[in-house]
Design an enzyme around this catalytic site. Sequence first.
Site, PDB file in Angstrom:
ATOM      1  N   ASP A   1       1.186  -1.406  -0.534  1.00 59.13           N
ATOM      2  CA  ASP A   1       0.253   0.199   0.037  1.00 59.13           C
ATOM      3  C   ASP A   1       1.079   1.131   0.128  1.00 59.13           C
ATOM      4  O   ASP A   1       1.636   1.097   0.289  1.00 59.13           O
ATOM      5  CB  ASP A   1      -0.810   0.055   0.987  1.00 59.13           C
ATOM      6  CG  ASP A   1      -2.486   0.810   1.205  1.00 59.13           C
ATOM      7  OD1 ASP A   1      -2.194   1.624  -0.326  1.00 59.13           O
ATOM      8  OD2 ASP A   1      -3.387   1.077   1.736  1.00 59.13           O
TER       9      ASP A   1
HETATM   10  C1  BGC Z   1      -5.265   3.048  -0.031  1.00 57.88           C
HETATM   11  C2  BGC Z   1      -5.201   2.624  -1.248  1.00 57.88           C
HETATM   12  C3  BGC Z   1      -5.111   2.993  -2.370  1.00 57.88           C
HETATM   13  C4  BGC Z   1      -3.714   3.917  -2.804  1.00 57.88           C
HETATM   14  C5  BGC Z   1      -3.148   4.401  -3.559  1.00 57.88           C
HETATM   15  C6  BGC Z   1      -3.190   3.888  -0.657  1.00 57.88           C
HETATM   16  O1  BGC Z   1      -3.175   5.259   0.701  1.00 57.88           O
HETATM   17  O2  BGC Z   1      -5.224   2.473   1.334  1.00 57.88           O
HETATM   18  O3  BGC Z   1      -6.854   1.616  -0.956  1.00 57.88           O
HETATM   19  O4  BGC Z   1      -5.052   2.444  -3.010  1.00 57.88           O
HETATM   20  O5  BGC Z   1      -3.458   4.233  -1.287  1.00 57.88           O
HETATM   21  O6  BGC Z   1      -3.400   5.346  -4.099  1.00 57.88           O
END
Ligand code: BGC
Length: 796
Positions: free
Chosen positions: A343
């Site tokens: 993530d």
């Molecule tokens: C979120 C994810 C997301 C990623 C990319 C993160 O902060 O938890 O779900 O896909 O950012 O934007």
Amino acid sequence: MSIQQTAIRHHLHPSARYTGNFSFQVSIDGVLMISYRDYPVFIFLEIPINLSSMKRYLLVTGALCCFHSGIAQTVLPYKNPRLPVEQRIKDLLSRMTLDEKVGQLNQMNGGAFTGPALNNAGQQEKMQLVKQGKAGSMLNVIGVADTRTIQQAAMQSRLGIPLLFAYDVIHGYKTIFPIPLAEACSWDTRQIERNAAVAAKESAAAGLHWTFAPMCDISNDPRWGRVMEGAGEDPFYGSAVSAARVRGLQGKLDDDEHIMATVKHFAAYGAVEAGKEYNQVDVSRVQLWNKYLPPYQAAVDAGAATVMNAFNVFEGVPASGNQYLVNNILRGQWGFKGIVVSDWASFGEMVTHGYAADGKDAAYKALIAGSDVDMESKVTITHLAQLVKEKKITIQQLDQVVSRILYYKFKLGLFDNPFKFCNEAREQANIFTPEHRVIARTAARASVVLLKNNQQALPLAASDKVLLIGAFAESKDDLFDFWIAQGKSNDAVSVYEGFKSKFSNLQYAKGYNTDLTPNETLVNEAVRMAADADVLVVNLGISGKMAGEDRSLAHPEIPEVQIQLLKALKNTGKKIIVLVSSGRPLVLTPVEPLADAILQCWILGTEQGNAVADVVSGDYNPSGKTVMTFPYATGQIPVYYNHFNTGRPTQTDGMGNWYARYRDIPNEPLYPFGYGLSYTAFTYSQLQLSSTTLSRKDKLTVTVTVTNSGNRNGEEVVQLYIRDHAASVVRPVKELKGFEKIQLRAGESKTISFTLTARELSFYNAEGKRVLEPGKFSVFVGGNSRDTQQVDVELR
Ligand code: BGC
């Protein structure tokens, strides 16, 4: 006729004959040219025009033989589309430097690469990194023009390895569908798959290859802003929805209309303590396996190409560096061969968690846990090469990781055509089309849940004098949530606009400010205007902006100013219909006695207003059922249907004492899981089992008759639950194990049957093994998790 013969026959005219990627041409003056994909690769020889046919034939044949034997050297194996992917990957790996390999694991945040943005120093630097092969994928580069520009830079890198473009397409790219939580309330997995397919088609047309969806996190906590992104609280239903979303997004990943899905957030992110974003998680392995893992596994089984690490810890180890989660469960037990992406910055955050000493340690721990791509924390690009040089990571380990990324680049066809997804005509034609909006409207109205309908307060008649009240009914700004990709709220239909097309006697009063500051003038105005109306439709709730990541709320409740408004309106004695807009179940307890009808409208996307108006006017008979329990009070959270019985579910003395309860509120939620009304009514009868005893290999057939006992056609979601009464680990009081959405005409009955096998009756132990234990099971069938009929069966 052979190529050679054709070439010779037409030697007086330019002639060409294509075989796959190669074309052969003999020009007027007798020059034999060989091209690869329209690029001349070979100007072989001049054939004197005064030669006899036979001699020309022999010359051309000889030339082609030489050419064919030369191809192997001319086209590098990894660029040769005729070779098997495994061979191409092997060849490419053999040519890549250590830095180039590490580069594949680096995912950079993008931005715009056209127009003035391109001159920006940051963007120029990213371009350089791409040209040096120091990025394998990018997120947030959107649109054909931008993806093409940066892909062209990737083509200038030494080996020309194409980039993957990823983006959070959570519920639509530009045609915005209902938030995933709402969409799940339709209980229509075919519709859900179709919605995902539209999102994929629009994304693919915009140059994208990859979305970070579906979120498969089970959650019981409406304080968590991200419940909007999931499928609710049930692992069985969550599995069905997650698989449907993957199927819709990916198809077979063999065309230019589908994109890679990401199963996230692995694992158990939905269990963040107190619903606080980025918080810690503490669940047992038994809970992990039975409650949290099934939807991820279903999505993996449906073929998801990628999985995303969660932000949280499991057993004290951050998910990104968690060997048990990634290597053992995901890759080992489930055989997942795809890409694991972090993530946002979650590799680097292992340092902040207190699990890695520094960035280098974090890069090491992520890689050995089985995680691959580093989204934006940069610890991998900074330290991995050194870790390999120090032999902490072997080159074989690195090759294995890199090959997973290369595999999907080959599979998507990007080595054969890096610009496969960069087609302006498709971008023009496939995004935000009228057909997509029709699908979005169908999905949106099926997502609405009718929570209360006293004395058939709904639907309204077209001739009713309607006063629509509430700033959210008109504000487009508050209509959309955090995850709207390229959706523009100005393109969306507000509730007010939707109502205008159904009710000619429509008035509107703002009622409250969107910033929720008290305003008596607005309340008084609404009360005054109410005098002229037959019915008051009051849009309450929380702005869409409060739904999504980093939007946890300590009070998932109807704001006080809205309650005050509602109380004032109640005093008018008029019929009151409440429309609730929110990205999560709110505590509706104070609203309930003030409303004749309540529609949970969630956040429905582009077609919000049309969908709500379809339901309120009765043009669509609501069929949604909530996939999250509605709490009675905030202090009751987490409240969910599939809880354990405890040792003291009810009073243990004769005076109503000593049991699991609150002293100030009931134990029951306001609305249970699976609940939702229709404008017609359904009755259940003749619940029967094929047998009252069962051996491990038997299949149990459960039948029930459902009758539409009202006077409208309607749809019902028939739900089947079980309870395992005694097991080596305690099982929930009810667990969903089957559902079917059926259509019934007024007065019509249907007999529905479900099959239960060892799979449905078993559960996971702490090692993740399914166990089936003999004993008594109850089977419940009904239209929600509370109002069910029951029969028992003995497993021997
Ligand atoms: C979120 C994810 C997301 C990623 C990319 C993160 O902060 O938890 O779900 O896909 O950012 O934007």
